[in-house]
Design an enzyme around this catalytic site. Structure first.
Site, PDB file in Angstrom:
ATOM      1  CE  LYS A  95      -4.734  27.678   9.063  1.00 37.88           C
ATOM      2  NZ  LYS A  95      -6.092  27.216   9.342  1.00 37.88           N
TER       3      LYS A  95
ATOM      4  CB  SER B  61      -0.449  27.781  11.669  1.00 37.92           C
ATOM      5  OG  SER B  61       0.852  27.340  11.408  1.00 37.92           O
TER       6      SER B  61
ATOM      7  CE1 TYR C  93      -2.898  25.958   6.239  1.00 34.27           C
ATOM      8  CE2 TYR C  93      -0.610  26.316   6.889  1.00 34.27           C
ATOM      9  CZ  TYR C  93      -1.890  25.885   7.195  1.00 34.27           C
ATOM     10  OH  TYR C  93      -2.164  25.398   8.456  1.00 34.27           O
TER      11      TYR C  93
END
Ligand code: NAD
Ligand code: UD1
Length: 340
Positions: A154, A125, A150
């Site tokens: 990544k 992302s 979160y």
């Protein structure tokens, strides 16, 4: 054969349709924690072929090993979409996010090693860039400390893949998605946010549909032309096609091991007000909105330099903001008409 984890989810389902339509045999692994088995019917309808499906918790190594025993030796590649993705929830439940997203990736890499599967495409992302000092961002732009657990999963997953590609036979690509929006032109598959949407476009379409009273624009005094934040909104079908190109690049690779990263966006930054106006132009429906305070953790602007994907993946986004928003609206209407 391609194993697609998270294949019944939003981006995974669009990618499965593109894969099958381009002759790939697809096997989906998903625990349906954020998707529905009925997605398989829609994928079949749109591609003419029903993917094989295993309901499995990928973060459970025993369950995953049992599935790979059945299919592993027939697969050449894995596309790993499966992850939890709600930013706010990850702040409340960091351990759940680290456990699910990191264990899933590690389990997948272990099984790939065991079954000599060499090619991996991973969903990363643009969140790894944080608030960049300069836009557009290239793949060389330094990553910043993540704004959320979160986002941190990544960054850590990217590092796990990079390090593993140095130690086992693995050709891997991380695709750094910018802001995926839109739906398949058939309006038969699309994004299904649970509860009140956090993301802009589902909130816009639900406001247009009368499900939400009004959209709040989070902040109007950012240092941008109109004071609202800037993002790079990419149509999910363009994004799905980027996976095909990544897979083709990996399957053509002659090296034992490699690791690469690509930005997947349109290269164009749009403000929140641009999105509202483009939606109104594309659909003829006006959006009830008000200007509100900034949302904590939001960055001012990020958009992609996509030169590397354009030249090395032979991929370029084809669909613009209005087309993307129109498709989101068509999906919202079609979904509501079938489910009310
Ligand atoms: P999604 O929630 O629609 O799809 C993810 C799928 O993974 C779901 O079907 C869910 O049931 C499944 N899943 C989650 N944990 C699992 C587990 N332990 N075992 C088996 N299945 C599991 O999300 P999406 O929007 O399609 O996102 C796909 C990927 O792209 C994710 O990795 C996400 O972090 C990443 N990503 C998404 C966005 C976005 O805005 N949608 C942006 C950047 C990156
Ligand atoms: C969010 C995630 C990011 C993730 C990305 C794609 C956060 C802080 N970041 O990015 O980690 O990679 O989704 O899934 O959640 N907005 C409004 N009103 C709304 C909703 C949004 O004004 O009701 C604005 C936001 O302030 C932002 C823009 O719209 O400027 C886009 O927001 P959103 O769709 O949530 O995506 P991001 O915040 O860019």
């Amino acid at each position: 054969m391609v194993i697609v984890t998270g294949g019944t989810g939003y981006i995974g389902s669009h990618t499965c349709v593109e894969l099958i339509n381009n002759g790939f045999e697809v096997v989906i692994l998903d625990n349906l924690s954020n998707s529905h088995e009925s997605m398989l019917d829609a994928i079949e309808e749109l591609s003419g072929k029903r993917p094989t499906f295993y309901k499995v918790d990928i973060d459970d190594s025993d369950q995953l090993a049992a599935v790979f025993e059945k299919i592993g030796s027939k697969a050449e590649s894995v596309i790993h979409f499966a992850a939890k993705k709600a930013v706010g929830e990850s702040v409340q439940e960091p351990l759940e996010y680290y456990r699910n997203n990191l264990d899933s990736l590690i389990n997948i890499l272990v099984e790939m090693g065991r079954h000599q599967i060499q090619n991996l495409v991973f969903s990363s992302s643009c969140t790894v860039y944080g608030q960049p000092d300069v836009c557009p961002v290239t793949e060389e732009t330094p990553r910043k400390e993540a704004e959320s657990p979160y986002g941190n999963t990544k960054s850590i997953c990217e590092d796990i893949i990079r390090d593993t590609s140095k130690a086992q036979s693995l050709n891997a690509i991380s695709l750094r998605y910018f802001n995926p929006i839109g739906a398949h032109e058939s309006a038969k598959i699309g994004e299904l946010p649970i509860g009140v949407p956090n993301n802009l476009v589902p909130y816009v379409t639900q406001t247009a549909a009368g499900i939400r009273k009004e959209l709040t624009i989070f902040g109007d005094d950012y240092v941008t032309d109109d004071g609202t934040c800037i993002r790079d909104y990419i149509h999910v079908v363009d994004l799905a096609k980027a996976h095909l190109q990544a897979l083709r690049k990996l399957e053509a690779a002659t090296s034992e091991s490699s690791y690469d990263i690509f930005n997947i966006g349109t290269g164009k930054g749009s403000s929140v007000l641009d999105v509202v106006k483009a939606f109104e132009t594309a659909t003829g429906v006006s959006i009830n909105y008000k200007l509100g305070p900034k949302r904590e953790g939001d960055i001012t602007a990020v958009y992609a330099d996509t030169t590397k994907a354009n030249t090395q993946l032979n991929w370029k986004a084809q669909l613009g903001l209005e087309e993307s928003l129109k498709s989101s609206w068509n999906w919202e209407q079609n979904y509501r008409s079938r489910n009310t």
